[in-house]
Design a protein around this motif. Structure first.
Motif, PDB file in Angstrom:
ATOM      1  N   ALA A 110     -35.040  -8.050 -15.558  1.00 52.38           N
ATOM      2  CA  ALA A 110     -35.664  -9.257 -16.103  1.00 52.38           C
ATOM      3  C   ALA A 110     -35.867 -10.333 -15.027  1.00 52.38           C
ATOM      4  N   LEU A 111     -35.012 -10.336 -14.027  1.00 48.59           N
ATOM      5  CA  LEU A 111     -35.042 -11.377 -12.998  1.00 48.59           C
ATOM      6  C   LEU A 111     -35.961 -11.043 -11.825  1.00 48.59           C
ATOM      7  N   LEU A 112     -35.965  -9.769 -11.425  1.00 43.38           N
ATOM      8  CA  LEU A 112     -36.648  -9.387 -10.189  1.00 43.38           C
ATOM      9  C   LEU A 112     -37.928  -8.613 -10.473  1.00 43.38           C
ATOM     10  N   PRO A 113     -39.045  -9.158 -10.110  1.00 44.38           N
ATOM     11  CA  PRO A 113     -40.277  -8.386 -10.242  1.00 44.38           C
ATOM     12  C   PRO A 113     -40.317  -7.310  -9.152  1.00 44.38           C
ATOM     13  N   GLY A 114     -41.045  -6.277  -9.404  1.00 46.30           N
ATOM     14  CA  GLY A 114     -41.221  -5.257  -8.375  1.00 46.30           C
ATOM     15  C   GLY A 114     -40.118  -4.223  -8.358  1.00 46.30           C
ATOM     16  N   ALA A 115     -40.193  -3.400  -7.343  1.00 44.12           N
ATOM     17  CA  ALA A 115     -39.287  -2.263  -7.213  1.00 44.12           C
ATOM     18  C   ALA A 115     -37.912  -2.702  -6.731  1.00 44.12           C
ATOM     19  N   HIS A 116     -36.916  -2.117  -7.316  1.00 51.02           N
ATOM     20  CA  HIS A 116     -35.543  -2.250  -6.848  1.00 51.02           C
ATOM     21  C   HIS A 116     -34.726  -1.153  -7.532  1.00 51.02           C
ATOM     22  N   GLU A 117     -33.597  -0.841  -6.941  1.00 51.19           N
ATOM     23  CA  GLU A 117     -32.728   0.191  -7.505  1.00 51.19           C
ATOM     24  C   GLU A 117     -31.287  -0.293  -7.418  1.00 51.19           C
ATOM     25  N   LEU A 118     -30.599  -0.277  -8.542  1.00 55.15           N
ATOM     26  CA  LEU A 118     -29.194  -0.663  -8.580  1.00 55.15           C
ATOM     27  C   LEU A 118     -28.370   0.585  -8.865  1.00 55.15           C
ATOM     28  N   VAL A 119     -27.419   0.884  -7.981  1.00 59.74           N
ATOM     29  CA  VAL A 119     -26.597   2.083  -8.126  1.00 59.74           C
ATOM     30  C   VAL A 119     -25.122   1.723  -8.038  1.00 59.74           C
ATOM     31  N   LEU A 120     -24.318   2.560  -8.657  1.00 59.66           N
ATOM     32  CA  LEU A 120     -22.863   2.433  -8.617  1.00 59.66           C
ATOM     33  C   LEU A 120     -22.351   3.180  -7.398  1.00 59.66           C
ATOM     34  N   VAL A 121     -21.550   2.514  -6.581  1.00 59.40           N
ATOM     35  CA  VAL A 121     -20.923   3.116  -5.405  1.00 59.40           C
ATOM     36  C   VAL A 121     -19.442   2.761  -5.434  1.00 59.40           C
ATOM     37  N   GLY A 122     -18.714   3.114  -4.423  1.00 57.78           N
ATOM     38  CA  GLY A 122     -17.311   2.730  -4.337  1.00 57.78           C
ATOM     39  C   GLY A 122     -16.388   3.657  -5.104  1.00 57.78           C
ATOM     40  N   GLY A 123     -15.112   3.377  -5.001  1.00 57.22           N
ATOM     41  CA  GLY A 123     -14.097   4.227  -5.615  1.00 57.22           C
ATOM     42  C   GLY A 123     -14.255   4.408  -7.106  1.00 57.22           C
ATOM     43  N   SER A 124     -14.747   3.402  -7.794  1.00 57.46           N
ATOM     44  CA  SER A 124     -14.923   3.513  -9.246  1.00 57.46           C
ATOM     45  C   SER A 124     -16.112   4.378  -9.632  1.00 57.46           C
ATOM     46  N   SER A 125     -16.873   4.840  -8.655  1.00 61.50           N
ATOM     47  CA  SER A 125     -18.022   5.707  -8.945  1.00 61.50           C
ATOM     48  C   SER A 125     -17.663   7.185  -8.910  1.00 61.50           C
TER      49      SER A 125
END
Length: 154
Positions: free
Chosen positions: A27-42
């Motif tokens: 909702a906030l960012l127009p255009g392409a982006h990718e949010l992924v889970l990383v780190g020990g909790s992933s």
């Protein structure tokens, strides 16, 4: 270092936080982006203190405008480690959560992406990471140095 527990204990909450932040950023960012889970909790077998690490990958041309927009939404954390290709924020969530923003294809992007992909694919790497965490659990500075060297080697 806080008590360490397997990531499996935190996966449902981590995925819920990931879904919520994806909706928020869509909702906030127009255009392409990718949010992924990383780190020990992933990773189910990785030891973690229960924090959630998110990695936001954006097109290189969008990095600066995205970082500027996120300053109004998230709390800036660790500004001393910010680089031209890395910004870090804290996210208000059910578990302590941070988001690292990188331009896709940058050194920091590759480091986050490939490291966690390799660890997810190779249980021996998770075992080595867990051993490193346990070995340096009482010396946070040394843990950070050793973790950085471990990720560099990957």
């Amino acid at each position: 270092m806080a008590d360490l527990r397997p990531g499996a204990r935190f996966l449902p909450a981590a995925h819920a936080i990931l879904r919520h932040e994806r909706e928020r950023l869509d909702a906030l960012l127009p255009g392409a982006h990718e949010l992924v889970l990383v780190g020990g909790s992933s990773l189910p077998r990785a030891l973690t203190k229960g924090d959630v690490d998110l990695h936001l990958r954006v097109p290189p041309a969008d990095f600066e405008p995205v970082v500027t927009a996120l300053r109004d939404v998230y709390e800036v954390v660790h500004p001393e480690i910010w680089q031209p290709t890395l910004a870090t924020f804290a996210v208000e969530a059910a578990l302590p959560t941070g988001v690292a923003v990188t331009p896709a294809g940058s050194e920091h992007d590759v480091r986050f992406t490939r490291t966690w992909q390799r660890m997810a694919a190779d249980p021996r790497l998770v075992d080595a990471y867990n051993a490193l965490k346990l070995r340096h659990r009482d010396d946070p500075a040394e843990y950070e140095r050793q973790k950085s060297a471990f990720f560099d080697a990957l």
